[in-house]
Design an enzyme around this catalytic site. Structure first.
Site, PDB file in Angstrom:
ATOM      1  N   PRO A   1       0.790  -1.233   0.000  1.00 18.13           N
ATOM      2  CA  PRO A   1       0.000   0.000   0.000  1.00 18.13           C
ATOM      3  C   PRO A   1       0.822   1.282   0.000  1.00 18.13           C
ATOM      4  O   PRO A   1       1.801   1.407   0.741  1.00 18.13           O
ATOM      5  CB  PRO A   1      -0.803  -0.113   1.302  1.00 18.13           C
ATOM      6  CG  PRO A   1      -0.891  -1.559   1.566  1.00 18.13           C
ATOM      7  CD  PRO A   1       0.369  -2.170   1.028  1.00 18.13           C
ATOM      8  N   ASN A   2       0.385   2.192  -0.856  1.00 25.59           N
ATOM      9  CA  ASN A   2       0.897   3.579  -0.949  1.00 25.59           C
ATOM     10  C   ASN A   2       2.262   3.696  -1.612  1.00 25.59           C
ATOM     11  O   ASN A   2       2.733   4.815  -1.825  1.00 25.59           O
ATOM     12  CB  ASN A   2       0.919   4.257   0.439  1.00 25.59           C
ATOM     13  CG  ASN A   2      -0.467   4.383   1.013  1.00 25.59           C
ATOM     14  OD1 ASN A   2      -1.391   4.796   0.314  1.00 25.59           O
ATOM     15  ND2 ASN A   2      -0.649   3.988   2.255  1.00 25.59           N
TER      16      ASN A   2
ATOM     17  N   ARG B   1       6.464  12.565  -1.587  1.00 28.04           N
ATOM     18  CA  ARG B   1       6.710  13.212  -0.279  1.00 28.04           C
ATOM     19  C   ARG B   1       7.684  12.371   0.542  1.00 28.04           C
ATOM     20  O   ARG B   1       8.011  11.250   0.162  1.00 28.04           O
ATOM     21  CB  ARG B   1       5.403  13.443   0.495  1.00 28.04           C
ATOM     22  CG  ARG B   1       4.644  12.182   0.837  1.00 28.04           C
ATOM     23  CD  ARG B   1       3.388  12.523   1.648  1.00 28.04           C
ATOM     24  NE  ARG B   1       2.630  11.317   1.944  1.00 28.04           N
ATOM     25  CZ  ARG B   1       2.873  10.508   2.966  1.00 28.04           C
ATOM     26  NH1 ARG B   1       3.850  10.755   3.807  1.00 28.04           N
ATOM     27  NH2 ARG B   1       2.141   9.426   3.150  1.00 28.04           N
TER      28      ARG B   1
ATOM     29  N   TYR C   1      12.363   8.078   2.261  1.00 26.19           N
ATOM     30  CA  TYR C   1      12.228   7.040   1.239  1.00 26.19           C
ATOM     31  C   TYR C   1      13.064   7.277  -0.017  1.00 26.19           C
ATOM     32  O   TYR C   1      13.109   6.419  -0.896  1.00 26.19           O
ATOM     33  CB  TYR C   1      10.746   6.912   0.834  1.00 26.19           C
ATOM     34  CG  TYR C   1       9.852   6.502   1.983  1.00 26.19           C
ATOM     35  CD1 TYR C   1      10.017   5.267   2.600  1.00 26.19           C
ATOM     36  CD2 TYR C   1       8.860   7.353   2.459  1.00 26.19           C
ATOM     37  CE1 TYR C   1       9.209   4.890   3.657  1.00 26.19           C
ATOM     38  CE2 TYR C   1       8.036   6.980   3.525  1.00 26.19           C
ATOM     39  CZ  TYR C   1       8.221   5.748   4.112  1.00 26.19           C
ATOM     40  OH  TYR C   1       7.428   5.369   5.160  1.00 26.19           O
TER      41      TYR C   1
ATOM     42  N   ASN D   1       8.067  -5.756  -0.841  1.00 26.76           N
ATOM     43  CA  ASN D   1       8.012  -4.675   0.133  1.00 26.76           C
ATOM     44  C   ASN D   1       6.541  -4.569   0.541  1.00 26.76           C
ATOM     45  O   ASN D   1       5.731  -3.969  -0.170  1.00 26.76           O
ATOM     46  CB  ASN D   1       8.496  -3.356  -0.465  1.00 26.76           C
ATOM     47  CG  ASN D   1       8.495  -2.246   0.584  1.00 26.76           C
ATOM     48  OD1 ASN D   1       7.904  -2.393   1.650  1.00 26.76           O
ATOM     49  ND2 ASN D   1       9.161  -1.142   0.275  1.00 26.76           N
TER      50      ASN D   1
ATOM     51  N   ALA E   1       3.169  -0.867   4.846  1.00 24.29           N
ATOM     52  CA  ALA E   1       2.609  -0.864   6.208  1.00 24.29           C
ATOM     53  C   ALA E   1       2.088  -2.243   6.619  1.00 24.29           C
ATOM     54  O   ALA E   1       2.022  -2.559   7.821  1.00 24.29           O
ATOM     55  CB  ALA E   1       1.498   0.175   6.302  1.00 24.29           C
TER      56      ALA E   1
ATOM     57  N   GLU F   1      12.411  -9.957   1.719  1.00 20.87           N
ATOM     58  CA  GLU F   1      11.691  -8.737   2.114  1.00 20.87           C
ATOM     59  C   GLU F   1      12.606  -7.519   1.959  1.00 20.87           C
ATOM     60  O   GLU F   1      13.771  -7.573   2.349  1.00 20.87           O
ATOM     61  CB  GLU F   1      11.230  -8.871   3.573  1.00 20.87           C
ATOM     62  CG  GLU F   1      10.447  -7.675   4.074  1.00 20.87           C
ATOM     63  CD  GLU F   1       9.771  -7.968   5.409  1.00 20.87           C
ATOM     64  OE1 GLU F   1       9.098  -9.011   5.535  1.00 20.87           O
ATOM     65  OE2 GLU F   1       9.925  -7.153   6.327  1.00 20.87           O
TER      66      GLU F   1
ATOM     67  N   HIS G   1      12.859  -3.156   2.436  1.00 22.80           N
ATOM     68  CA  HIS G   1      12.315  -1.872   2.875  1.00 22.80           C
ATOM     69  C   HIS G   1      13.239  -0.754   2.444  1.00 22.80           C
ATOM     70  O   HIS G   1      14.465  -0.876   2.539  1.00 22.80           O
ATOM     71  CB  HIS G   1      12.129  -1.838   4.397  1.00 22.80           C
ATOM     72  CG  HIS G   1      11.109  -2.819   4.849  1.00 22.80           C
ATOM     73  ND1 HIS G   1       9.765  -2.611   4.665  1.00 22.80           N
ATOM     74  CD2 HIS G   1      11.239  -4.031   5.411  1.00 22.80           C
ATOM     75  CE1 HIS G   1       9.105  -3.666   5.113  1.00 22.80           C
ATOM     76  NE2 HIS G   1       9.971  -4.550   5.566  1.00 22.80           N
TER      77      HIS G   1
ATOM     78  N   ARG H   1      12.951   4.065  13.270  1.00 23.25           N
ATOM     79  CA  ARG H   1      11.705   4.834  13.194  1.00 23.25           C
ATOM     80  C   ARG H   1      10.782   4.499  14.377  1.00 23.25           C
ATOM     81  O   ARG H   1      11.234   3.948  15.371  1.00 23.25           O
ATOM     82  CB  ARG H   1      11.058   4.576  11.823  1.00 23.25           C
ATOM     83  CG  ARG H   1      12.022   4.933  10.673  1.00 23.25           C
ATOM     84  CD  ARG H   1      11.392   4.726   9.327  1.00 23.25           C
ATOM     85  NE  ARG H   1      10.253   5.612   9.156  1.00 23.25           N
ATOM     86  CZ  ARG H   1       9.325   5.446   8.202  1.00 23.25           C
ATOM     87  NH1 ARG H   1       9.451   4.440   7.335  1.00 23.25           N
ATOM     88  NH2 ARG H   1       8.314   6.284   8.090  1.00 23.25           N
TER      89      ARG H   1
END
Ligand code: CA2
Length: 150
Positions: free
Chosen positions: A9-10, A17, A22, A75, A78, A101, A103, A110
């Site tokens: 997602p996203n 942004r 990122y 990836n 969330a 996996e 990221h 974080r």
């Protein structure tokens, strides 16, 4: 060798942004880099690069990968921190379709809620904190692993 690359997602919004977290690359930029890397690694590597905002769709794609793909790079975004369903889906195909996996950010630096991955235990390895380069590193690691096993 067929590699399925899944983005959660996203991640379609990447580059719009939070570049300090990122990076400035878009998902299309990352797809270009990984496609170029696949070509460098050899003609026999085919990449199928996908993104979905739907947990159900990602689970369906993982389930369909058996017999169609040799490995997965994921990836989960969330969903990494919440989805037992994705973990179960990855475990269900892990005997024939190993996953790595990835990221973009180092989630351990974080918020605490991002420190735990529910999906990592279903993967053969995890790469994080190197922004878009992590996808290329994951492809190299996965191809190396699959070639070892051949
Ligand atoms: O660091 C990563 O790759 C993450 O998987 C990214 C997820 C986050 O929830 C994970 O904790 C870590 C967020 C993906 C959405 O990223 C955006 C980036 C720019 C603009 C909008 C969304």
């Amino acid at each position: 060798m067929k590699i399925l690359i899944l983005n959660g997602p996203n991640l379609n919004l990447l580059g719009t942004r939070e570049p300090e977290i990122y990076g400035a690359e878009t998902l299309a930029d990352i797809e270009t880099h990984i496609t170029n890397c696949a070509k460098e690694l050899g003609d026999s590597i085919a990449i199928d690069f996908r993104q979905s905002n739907s947990e159900a769709e990602l689970i369906t794609w993982i389930g369909e990968s058996r017999g169609r793909f040799d490995g997965i790079i994921i990836n989960p975004a969330a969903l990494t921190h919440t989805s037992l369903g994705l973990c179960d889906a990855l475990k269900a195909v892990a005997d024939v379709v190993p996953a790595v996996e990835v990221h973009l950010s180092n989630t351990h630096t974080r918020e605490e809620i991002r420190h735990k991955s529910l999906t990592a235990a279903a993967c053969i390895g995890q790469i994080m904190g190197f922004r878009g380069l992590g996808y290329v590193l994951a492809l190299r690691a996965l191809v190396n692993k699959l070639s070892d096993n051949a």
